[in-house]
Design an enzyme around this catalytic site. Structure first.
Site, PDB file in Angstrom:
ATOM      1  N   ALA A  23     -34.630  40.934 -34.552  1.00 21.47           N
ATOM      2  CA  ALA A  23     -33.928  39.954 -35.382  1.00 21.47           C
ATOM      3  C   ALA A  23     -32.417  40.179 -35.332  1.00 21.47           C
ATOM      4  O   ALA A  23     -31.949  41.312 -35.157  1.00 21.47           O
ATOM      5  CB  ALA A  23     -34.414  40.037 -36.822  1.00 21.47           C
ATOM      6  N   GLU A  75     -37.726  48.886 -38.474  1.00 17.50           N
ATOM      7  CA  GLU A  75     -37.356  48.215 -39.724  1.00 17.50           C
ATOM      8  C   GLU A  75     -37.296  49.134 -40.941  1.00 17.50           C
ATOM      9  O   GLU A  75     -36.562  48.850 -41.887  1.00 17.50           O
ATOM     10  CB  GLU A  75     -38.332  47.059 -40.006  1.00 17.50           C
ATOM     11  CG  GLU A  75     -38.153  45.834 -39.128  1.00 17.50           C
ATOM     12  CD  GLU A  75     -38.892  45.930 -37.817  1.00 17.50           C
ATOM     13  OE1 GLU A  75     -38.936  44.924 -37.095  1.00 17.50           O
ATOM     14  OE2 GLU A  75     -39.424  47.016 -37.506  1.00 17.50           O
ATOM     15  N   GLY A  85     -38.394  42.291 -34.069  1.00 19.67           N
ATOM     16  CA  GLY A  85     -38.829  40.916 -33.862  1.00 19.67           C
ATOM     17  C   GLY A  85     -39.127  40.582 -32.421  1.00 19.67           C
ATOM     18  O   GLY A  85     -39.967  39.720 -32.136  1.00 19.67           O
ATOM     19  N   GLU A  91     -42.525  41.759 -31.874  1.00 18.50           N
ATOM     20  CA  GLU A  91     -43.456  40.830 -32.522  1.00 18.50           C
ATOM     21  C   GLU A  91     -43.677  39.579 -31.685  1.00 18.50           C
ATOM     22  O   GLU A  91     -44.779  39.025 -31.649  1.00 18.50           O
ATOM     23  CB  GLU A  91     -42.935  40.484 -33.916  1.00 18.50           C
ATOM     24  CG  GLU A  91     -42.981  41.690 -34.851  1.00 18.50           C
ATOM     25  CD  GLU A  91     -42.311  41.463 -36.183  1.00 18.50           C
ATOM     26  OE1 GLU A  91     -43.033  41.320 -37.189  1.00 18.50           O
ATOM     27  OE2 GLU A  91     -41.063  41.438 -36.232  1.00 18.50           O
TER      28      GLU A  91
END
Length: 267
Positions: free
Chosen positions: A69, A145, A122, A125
């Site tokens: 992210a 994270e 992310g 993911e």
């Protein structure tokens, strides 16, 4: 839409295979622009599905697949807002990215992540939403994270639990350490291990093999062996939002955003 070139990614269709290439400086961080381009891809899936056997997702960035992210964008957007406004914005972003990854997860064709370099947060993911991960031997996977006081928010925990044993899931999640491609292959996260720089070549070979088979059978097999954990995905969004309201998270994001390290996302 068989061909598209956006601000952060592009895709091209040829002979039953879509190749989606991420290309956003510096390391394919997933922010609002990338999300908007991914939503265009998700919207194109129904039209592509009728003629597509496989989709390969790769990166044009030398740093790797994706650093995750865009945390600097997240901090800049959240900092001037009230807590209620921050929470609403974060939930909206998460629901949008979940919708994209769920659509990719459910696509009737086979999705292949061709991974090199960093595949963190992310970005990891995104790879987990694919059916097959092909990684070159220099690839690294991580969920860092927890350093920010958060959990993965793009569906990583339910999808990792779907595919792998809890011991590896806990080790990856609770330590924040990265694992190399060799270990990822040994535990079954990576389907095929490639020589350095060869992941895309191996992914293309796999896609060519997939095009030989009946589309209806392929779609039925994928749906049967890869159920989407919708309930857990929704709970993940709720838990992420609950954690995001804590002052410690904004403090950690501020520290990250102000870092002068070349790659502050490294565990």
């Amino acid at each position: 839409m068989k061909h598209f070139a956006g601000k952060t990614l592009r895709w091209d269709w040829r002979d039953g295979v879509v190749e989606l290439t991420m290309d956003r400086e510096p390391a394919n961080e997933i922010g609002t622009e990338t999300l908007a381009d991914l939503e265009k891809f998700a919207a194109a899936l129904p039209a592509l599905a009728t003629e597509t056997a496989a989709c390969i997702i790769s990166s044009a960035r030398k740093e790797g697949f994706s650093a995750g992210a865009d945390l600097r964008e997240l901090y800049r957007a959240a900092e001037p807002l009230s807590q209620q406004e921050r929470l609403a914005g974060v939930r909206q972003f998460l629901e949008r990215i979940h919708a994209v990854l769920n659509a990719m997860d459910a696509a009737p064709f086979v999705t292949i992540a061709a991974v090199h370099g960093i595949c963190f947060g992310g970005g990891f993911e995104l790879a987990l939403a694919c059916d097959i991960i092909v990684a070159d031997k220099m690839a690294r996977f991580a969920f860092p994270e927890l350093r920010l006081g958060l959990i993965p928010g793009f569906g990583g925990i339910p999808r990792l639990k779907r595919d792998l044993g809890n011991a590896f899931v806990r080790d990856l999640l609770l330590t924040g350490r990265s694992v190399n491609a060799t270990r990822a292959h040994a535990v079954g996260l990576v389907a095929q291990l490639a020589a350095e720089g060869e992941a895309l070549k191996i992914a293309r070979s796999a896609a060519a093999q997939i095009t030989k088979f009946d589309a209806n059978t392929r779609a039925a097999a994928k749906k049967f062996i890869k159920p989407i954990p919708h309930d857990e995905l929704r709970r993940e969004i709720d838990l992420f939002c609950e954690l995001f309201t804590r002052p410690a998270v904004m403090a950690a994001l501020k520290k990250f955003a102000g870092s002068t390290d070349a790659m502050p996302y490294l565990p």
